[in-house]
Design an enzyme around this catalytic site. Structure first.
Site, short mmCIF file in Angstrom:
data_model
loop_
_atom_site.label_atom_id
_atom_site.label_comp_id
_atom_site.label_asym_id
_atom_site.label_seq_id
_atom_site.Cartn_x
_atom_site.Cartn_y
_atom_site.Cartn_z
N HIS A 190 86.75 -55.36 -53.41
CA HIS A 190 87.62 -55.36 -52.22
C HIS A 190 88.94 -54.64 -52.53
CE1 HIS A 190 90.08 -57.06 -48.99
NE2 HIS A 190 89.08 -57.73 -48.51
N GLU A 250 86.69 -50.82 -49.18
CA GLU A 250 85.95 -51.78 -50.00
C GLU A 250 84.49 -51.33 -50.14
OE1 GLU A 250 86.60 -55.44 -47.82
OE2 GLU A 250 88.53 -54.61 -47.20
#
Ligand code: TA6
Length: 291
Positions: free
Chosen positions: A159, A263
């Site tokens: 992420h 991400e």
């Protein structure tokens, strides 16, 4: 202190919040990895601004994810109704540094693992390793092995929070015309024909079946960051914008102006099912150049 005089320099120390951290220096770059969540909290090439962003309001406390860098998301993404919380549980657990190596070119590789993860009923018998490579580029590889007797399904995601100049000069390319699920509109499927994504409101786009590389062009900092990935079918692009920034305790009200998340993982219908004895390797390679 551990040093590698002939090549890079690796130091184990207590970082923010006295949390154990690994500080790495190479001929091209410097980096930091917090054992909390195995979070790469900084990567910066010489003569460039930082590549990764961490909130000034991040809490560096056990059991609390670091707000920034590269949080490791496993074994679920988002907030499914049947799961306790958001984005899995490994990003707030203390990982262990298993091995540090430094090839003759001066790059540094750190292998981390999370021994306890296999005890979770969500991923019985899972072995989780994370290999971070620091050099002229940053590589991060999440390696999931099923050492248990039964298959299990999981989502994973690196992420990544990227640091930028003013967000008004930032664009994300590589996903043109591809359908995405708009998390701001309850995952409504949408297609965007624009050549690149620009941020002038909350952006929370989940692209599935998207194994391709993306690029983040930054007009103010005159830099392009390239995000290449292996074994990742999902890309998520996120900027919280004003209202959501204000709702997050560990996110400054104005910090949305200097970051964007791109991400890389396997989420929702891109989730992975791992048979006994199988291994899945999610890898990203982050590089950058001036423009
Ligand atoms: O990746 C985008 C997202 O799912 C957003 O919806 C936002 O919630 C973000 O992750 C951060 O989640 P967190 O749990 O770290 O606050």
């Amino acid at each position: 202190m551990t040093t590698h005089p002939q090549t890079g320099r690796v130091v184990f120390l207590d970082g923010s919040g006295d949390l154990p951290m690994i500080e790495i220096r190479t001929p091209w770059s410097s980096a930091e990895i917090h054992l909390l969540g195995a979070t790469v909290s900084q990567f910066q090439k010489k003569n460039e601004p930082p590549m990764l962003w961490v909130s000034k309001f991040s809490r560096f406390e056990k059991d609390v994810p670091i707000r920034g860098g590269i949080p490791v998301i496993f074994p679920w993404f988002g907030k499914p109704a049947d799961k306790p919380g958001q984005h899995g549980f490994v990003r707030q657990q203390m990982w262990e540094a298993k091995e540090v190596s430094s090839p003759p070119d001066g790059s540094v590789f750190v292998r981390l693992h999370l021994p306890s993860v296999g005890a979770s009923p969500l991923c019985p018998g899972a072995l989780l390793e994370y290999l971070v490579g620091i050099g002229e580029q940053l590589t991060a590889e999440l390696i999931v092995t099923n050492q248990g007797p039964q298959s299990f399904a999981f989502e994973d995601c690196l992420h990544t929070y990227f640091a930028t100049g003013d967000i008004s000069g930032v664009s994300v390319s590589g996903l043109q015309g591809q359908e995405y699920l708009d998390a701001v509109q309850n995952f409504l499927p949408i297609k965007d024909a624009a050549p690149a994504i620009r941020v002038d409101q909350e952006v929370d786009r989940v692209y599935l079946n998207a194994p391709q590389a993306t690029e983040i062009r930054d007009e103010e900092w005159k830099r392009v960051i390239r995000v290449e990935k292996e074994n990742s079918r999902s890309t998520v692009v996120w900027n919280p914008w004003i209202a959501k920034s204000k709702r997050m305790q560990d996110f400054g009200d104005e910090e949305y102006l200097q970051m964007v998340c791109v991400e890389s993982g396997n989420v929702r219908t891109d989730a992975i099912t791992l048979a006994p004895g199988a291994t899945h390797r999610l890898k990203v390679k982050l590089s950058s150049k001036p423009v």
